[in-house]
Write a protein that holds these residues in place. Structure first.
Motif, mmCIF file in Angstrom:
data_model
loop_
_atom_site.group_PDB
_atom_site.id
_atom_site.type_symbol
_atom_site.label_atom_id
_atom_site.label_comp_id
_atom_site.label_asym_id
_atom_site.label_seq_id
_atom_site.Cartn_x
_atom_site.Cartn_y
_atom_site.Cartn_z
ATOM 1 N N THR A 193 69.352 57.940 22.391
ATOM 2 C CA THR A 193 69.409 59.403 22.434
ATOM 3 C C THR A 193 68.332 59.928 23.374
ATOM 4 O O THR A 193 67.458 59.183 23.835
ATOM 5 N N ARG A 194 68.417 61.226 23.628
ATOM 6 C CA ARG A 194 67.401 61.869 24.468
ATOM 7 C C ARG A 194 66.242 62.400 23.640
ATOM 8 O O ARG A 194 65.374 63.102 24.147
ATOM 9 N N ARG A 195 66.255 62.084 22.372
ATOM 10 C CA ARG A 195 65.186 62.427 21.425
ATOM 11 C C ARG A 195 64.976 63.944 21.316
ATOM 12 O O ARG A 195 63.852 64.420 21.134
ATOM 13 N N LYS A 196 66.070 64.650 21.394
ATOM 14 C CA LYS A 196 65.995 66.094 21.196
ATOM 15 C C LYS A 196 66.317 66.422 19.740
ATOM 16 O O LYS A 196 66.743 65.567 18.969
ATOM 17 N N ARG A 197 66.132 67.705 19.412
ATOM 18 C CA ARG A 197 66.312 68.129 18.016
ATOM 19 C C ARG A 197 67.732 67.866 17.527
ATOM 20 O O ARG A 197 67.932 67.401 16.399
ATOM 21 N N LYS A 198 68.719 68.172 18.374
ATOM 22 C CA LYS A 198 70.108 67.988 17.934
ATOM 23 C C LYS A 198 70.423 66.503 17.725
ATOM 24 O O LYS A 198 71.222 66.138 16.857
ATOM 25 N N ASP A 199 69.762 65.617 18.521
ATOM 26 C CA ASP A 199 69.951 64.183 18.325
ATOM 27 C C ASP A 199 69.349 63.739 16.993
ATOM 28 O O ASP A 199 69.926 62.906 16.284
ATOM 29 N N LEU A 200 68.202 64.312 16.677
ATOM 30 C CA LEU A 200 67.550 63.997 15.409
ATOM 31 C C LEU A 200 68.423 64.424 14.235
ATOM 32 O O LEU A 200 68.553 63.699 13.238
#
Length: 421
Positions: free
Chosen positions: A225-232
């Motif tokens: 993932t790109r380690r963004k909030r939506k990925d979390l």
């Protein structure tokens, strides 16, 4: 209309019809062997099961012939009508049906029993093909997905109420049709993971399994993932769902019917008494193993002849095949089924009509799940759920259903050259 019917003959797929005829013939001679009665050696003795099966086969052939004479457009025009009639029959059998072998799913007409749950497979396939072939029915549309799923789930619920869970499971094969038409592969992946987690939670440590899921989730978040909030949020939601599945397994298991729990226990090999709930599978495996490479010979099976294997002419007909024809003969039959399924997929892909293509994939999916589960349960690879082996198990409803399913598609295929691209 007469010209049209005469013109389809060169376009009929005789290769597939040949496979169908071969499997029906093999089924008939194996049913004869499975229930052979020395006092009634005549294959066409109508007082015996093999004589009755001959009648079912003859009527199935007549049915196939009539389907090939029917105008191809009939199946599309009346698809919803046929779907509605079958769904209504699934509801009606709940109130006026008869109990046979523990399931309240049969219409009894004199000495003849008809099971609408088995006949429903071609009707559901017609209805689903009609809906998904609509130019506005795109799998990317949530409403379309929900309607298509509802068309499958509604008859499944009625069948489950009839205590025919095994037949209901086979209806899930239509998910492959939806996948071919654009359904996200993630849904299939979620279904597969759910089954795996359910099994692992029953046989392993829930704490260890939870730790493994947390580790996988962390790795997925860091590496993919790109380690963004939506990925979390997505990874967290998936992890929460997995943990709920793991710790909710026992609750779901305890609320199954007793016979369903026993089938799972037999499959997993836990708390199994081979003289009771594990008897069917144990005897089936003995029969299959005793066939060795070349088999004992036709009419020479002992496990099946002496009734050690229950339902050896119906759900466990594959055991008779293995015991008498051996590994070589059984493998040849499995490869024949595989050839049939691959051939149907090939025919489906060459269709000019979306309706015919979708219906063809439904045929292939239904045959695949029946063969995979029936053969798998006799080998102990899947739980015993009691479904017939297409064209080979004793019974009129299943033979009629599979014949209707296949020959409607062959009629549609024969008509493909009359459809403009």
């Amino acid at each position: 209309m007469t010209d049209r019917r005469s013109n389809i003959v060169p376009f009929i797929d005789w290769f597939t019809i040949g496979i169908y005829g071969f499997l029906v013939l093999v089924g008939f001679i194996n049913i004869y062997s499975a229930v052979y009665n020395p006092a009634h050696p005549n294959m066409f003795d109508f007082s015996q099961r093999y004589g009755k099966q001959f009648i079912w086969i003859a009527t199935a052939f007549i049915m196939a012939f009539l389907i090939m004479l029917t105008e191809a457009s009939f199946f599309s025009v009346f698809a919803y009508v046929v779907y509605g009639i079958v769904v209504f029959s699934l509801l009606a059998v709940r109130f006026v049906g008869k109990d046979i072998a523990g399931s309240h799913s049969w219409f009894r007409i004199g000495q003849i029993g008809i099971q609408p749950a088995e006949l429903g497979i071609f009707a559901i396939n017609l209805g689903l093909a009609k809906y998904l072939s609509n130019e506005n029915a795109k799998m990317t549309n949530t409403a379309v997905r929900l309607r298509a799923i509802a068309m499958i789930v509604i008859p499944i619920l009625f069948i489950v109420l009839e205590n025919e869970t095994g037949v209901a499971i086979t209806y899930t094969a239509f998910i492959f049709v939806m996948y071919r038409e654009g359904l996200s592969g993630n849904i299939l992946l979620v279904g597969f993971i759910t089954i795996v987690l359910f099994i692992l939670a029953l046989v392993g440590s829930k704490i260890v399994l939870t730790c493994v899921l947390i580790g996988i989730a962390l790795l997925a978040f860091v590496l993919f993932t790109r380690r963004k909030r939506k990925d979390l949020i997505r990874v967290g939601a998936a992890l929460a769902g997995g943990i709920i599945m793991v710790w909710g397994t026992n609750f779901a298991y305890k609320h199954l019917e007793p016979h369903q729990r026993k089938r799972i226990d037999v499959f997993l090999g836990t708390n199994v008494n081979k003289s009771k709930e594990g008897y069917n599978l144990n005897q089936a495996e003995i029969a299959i193993g005793s066939g060795t490479l070349w088999g004992k010979g036709y009419l020479q099976g002992t496990q099946t002849k002496l009734n050690y294997v229950p339902a050896h002419a119906t759900d466990f007909i594959f055991c008779t095949l293995c015991e008498e024809w051996g590994f070589v003969g059984a493998s040849f039959i499995v490869l024949t089924f595989l050839a049939l399924i691959v051939r149907i997929v090939f025919l489906a892909e060459r269709q000019r009509s979306p309706f015919s293509r979708i219906y063809g994939y439904g045929v292939a999916s239904i045959f695949f799940i029946h063969v995979a589960i029936n053969v798998g349960m006799t080998l102990g690879l899947v739980p015993v759920i009691g479904i017939p082996l297409p064209f080979m198990s004793y019974g009129g409803s299943s033979l009629w259903a599979f014949t209707l399913l296949l020959f409607i598609f062959l009629r549609l295929d024969a008509n493909r050259m009359q459809i403009l691209k």
